[in-house]
Design an enzyme around this catalytic site. Structure first.
Site, PDB file in Angstrom:
ATOM      1  N   TYR A  38     -15.809  -0.136   7.565  1.00 10.75           N
ATOM      2  CA  TYR A  38     -14.390   0.125   7.841  1.00 10.75           C
ATOM      3  C   TYR A  38     -14.091  -0.111   9.325  1.00 10.75           C
ATOM      4  O   TYR A  38     -13.140  -0.827   9.675  1.00 10.75           O
ATOM      5  CB  TYR A  38     -14.090   1.564   7.444  1.00 10.75           C
ATOM      6  CG  TYR A  38     -12.707   2.077   7.730  1.00 10.75           C
ATOM      7  CD1 TYR A  38     -11.587   1.527   7.118  1.00 10.75           C
ATOM      8  CD2 TYR A  38     -12.524   3.155   8.596  1.00 10.75           C
ATOM      9  CE1 TYR A  38     -10.312   2.039   7.364  1.00 10.75           C
ATOM     10  CE2 TYR A  38     -11.262   3.676   8.841  1.00 10.75           C
ATOM     11  CZ  TYR A  38     -10.163   3.111   8.224  1.00 10.75           C
ATOM     12  OH  TYR A  38      -8.913   3.622   8.460  1.00 10.75           O
TER      13      TYR A  38
ATOM     14  N   GLY B 287       0.850  -1.195   0.000  1.00 14.15           N
ATOM     15  CA  GLY B 287       0.000   0.000   0.000  1.00 14.15           C
ATOM     16  C   GLY B 287       0.877   1.233   0.000  1.00 14.15           C
ATOM     17  O   GLY B 287       0.515   2.277   0.562  1.00 14.15           O
TER      18      GLY B 287
ATOM     19  N   ASP C 161       2.395  -1.873  -4.405  1.00 13.60           N
ATOM     20  CA  ASP C 161       1.050  -1.293  -4.458  1.00 13.60           C
ATOM     21  C   ASP C 161       0.296  -1.925  -5.624  1.00 13.60           C
ATOM     22  O   ASP C 161       0.912  -2.443  -6.563  1.00 13.60           O
ATOM     23  CB  ASP C 161       1.112   0.230  -4.629  1.00 13.60           C
ATOM     24  CG  ASP C 161      -0.177   0.901  -4.179  1.00 13.60           C
ATOM     25  OD1 ASP C 161      -0.215   1.404  -3.035  1.00 13.60           O
ATOM     26  OD2 ASP C 161      -1.156   0.909  -4.949  1.00 13.60           O
TER      27      ASP C 161
ATOM     28  N   ASP D 107      -1.352  -6.910  -5.713  1.00 17.57           N
ATOM     29  CA  ASP D 107      -2.694  -6.872  -5.148  1.00 17.57           C
ATOM     30  C   ASP D 107      -2.642  -7.797  -3.940  1.00 17.57           C
ATOM     31  O   ASP D 107      -2.430  -9.006  -4.075  1.00 17.57           O
ATOM     32  CB  ASP D 107      -3.695  -7.389  -6.201  1.00 17.57           C
ATOM     33  CG  ASP D 107      -5.107  -7.465  -5.650  1.00 17.57           C
ATOM     34  OD1 ASP D 107      -5.297  -7.230  -4.434  1.00 17.57           O
ATOM     35  OD2 ASP D 107      -6.019  -7.789  -6.441  1.00 17.57           O
TER      36      ASP D 107
HETATM   37  C1  AKB Z   1     -10.950   7.843   7.606  1.00 18.46           C
HETATM   38  O1  AKB Z   1     -11.413   8.981   7.718  1.00 18.46           O
HETATM   39  O2  AKB Z   1     -11.581   6.875   7.160  1.00 18.46           O
HETATM   40  C2  AKB Z   1      -9.530   7.619   8.082  1.00 18.46           C
HETATM   41  C3  AKB Z   1      -9.475   7.142   9.481  1.00 18.46           C
HETATM   42  C4  AKB Z   1      -9.795   8.063  10.600  1.00 18.46           C
HETATM   43  O3  AKB Z   1      -9.174   6.006   9.727  1.00 18.46           O
HETATM   44  N1  AKB Z   1      -8.761   8.799   7.929  1.00 18.46           N
END
Ligand code: AKB
Length: 324
Positions: free
Chosen positions: A148, A13, A39, A58
């Site tokens: 996330y 990355g 990357d 990848d």
């Molecule tokens: C995001 O905004 O997704 C990132 C983080 C805070 O992990 N910068």
């Protein structure tokens, strides 16, 4: 493990916001030929490709990952490839796949091929709307509500499990929003705090996608690099947290960063048009208690908001001047 100049380090990355700067910093410290940048895309920044070894990779392709690792035999791997908060919400299945399967591939290959240390970034996104927002403790209610955040929280637990089960020396930090002038963020909720400086230096106004009083924890890139390398260099017995450390530096709102820029450029104007990222920001901490990082391995940030603003504006203006 303390890296010595004869060891090889792999950065996966390396074309991302953090990867670009970390690769440059590692190459400065250990010599370009010892730091392999990898990357999924060839870097736009020719310096990354030309200043040392570069491999197209990848991280979801386990065979290719192992091929690269067999070729270079890295002792340290920094695995930074991920989809950030806003992008992962738009593409949840792929966000989960990249963030989790990518991590499994790196952890498994590291165990199988005898890597000594792995670094993997977590985020303030592991916290959620039930978490205490002010001075958020290391151990508290988490309940993240973004893909996330869920992937980062699960990843933290997996890192701890690989440490306990396989003895893999994995280390991790929960980064706040990262701000730097050398590289651009991509797809995060904290990106406004980088974009706003670029608009100011271009002499334009900025439309902010978060409301003016949204406080979030943030950090200037030199502090993020220092924290990452201090963590990786600390003796193993000082690393008491094997999931991920809370890490803080400053906390501000769009209104405050605007005022900080206006101290240098009084005419700079910002308007507010909150979008879907507002909901993500509202579920995250406003400030972070990073006392465990300070106690265990001596973490101490150098930059506050005004010091960062001063440095960002000087450097971005220099970049603009050099590009014309
Ligand atoms: C995001 O905004 O997704 C990132 C983080 C805070 O992990 N910068």
């Amino acid at each position: 493990m303390q890296s010595t100049p004869s060891d090889t380090i792999l950065v996966i990355g390396a074309g991302g916001q953090l990867g670009l700067e970390l690769t440059h910093e590692l190459r400065q410290r250990y010599g370009a030929s010892h730091v392999v940048a990898a990357d999924v895309r060839a870097p736009k920044d020719a310096a990354t490709q030309e200043s040392g070894p570069f491999e197209l990779l990848d991280v979801l392709d386990k065979n290719r990952l192992e091929e690269v690792m067999r070729q270079y035999k890295p002792k340290q791997v920094y695995h930074l490839a991920a989809l950030l908060s806003a992008t992962a919400e738009k593409n949840p299945k792929f966000g989960w796949q990249l963030n989790m399967d990518g991590l499994f591939n790196v952890l498994d290959a590291s165990v199988d091929l005898g890597v000594q240390q792995v670094y993997w970034p977590s985020s303030i996104a592991v916290f959620g709307p039930d978490t205490p927002r002010e001075n958020t403790p290391q151990l508290t209610i988490m309940n993240p509500n973004t893909i996330y955040g869920i992937s980062k929280l699960a990843g933290e637990q997996w890192c701890e499990w690989y440490f306990k089960k396989h003895g893999l020396d994995v280390r991790s930090l929960r980064y706040p929003g990262l701000i730097g002038y050398k590289s651009l963020p991509g797809g995060g909720t904290t990106d406004y705090a980088v974009d706003i400086y670029h608009k100011a230096v271009a002499g334009q106004s900025y439309e902010c996608f978060l409301s003016e009083d949204t406080y979030l924890p943030m950090m200037y890139m030199p502090d993020a690099l220092k924290a990452t390398l201090d963590l990786m260099h600390a003796p193993a017995e000082q690393i008491k947290i094997r999931s991920s450390y809370n890490l803080g530096a400053m906390s501000f709102s769009p209104r405050e960063i605007t005022a900080s820029i206006q101290r240098h450029q009084p005419d700079f104007r910002v308007t507010y048009q909150p979008d879907s990222r507002q909901q993500i920001a509202d579920s995250w901490p406003a400030s972070i208690d990073d006392s465990r990082a300070r106690q265990d391995w001596g973490w101490q940030p150098d930059f506050d908001l005004d010091k960062m603003t001063q440095d960002m504006l000087v450097n971005l203006k220099q970049q603009v001047a050099l590009s014309v």
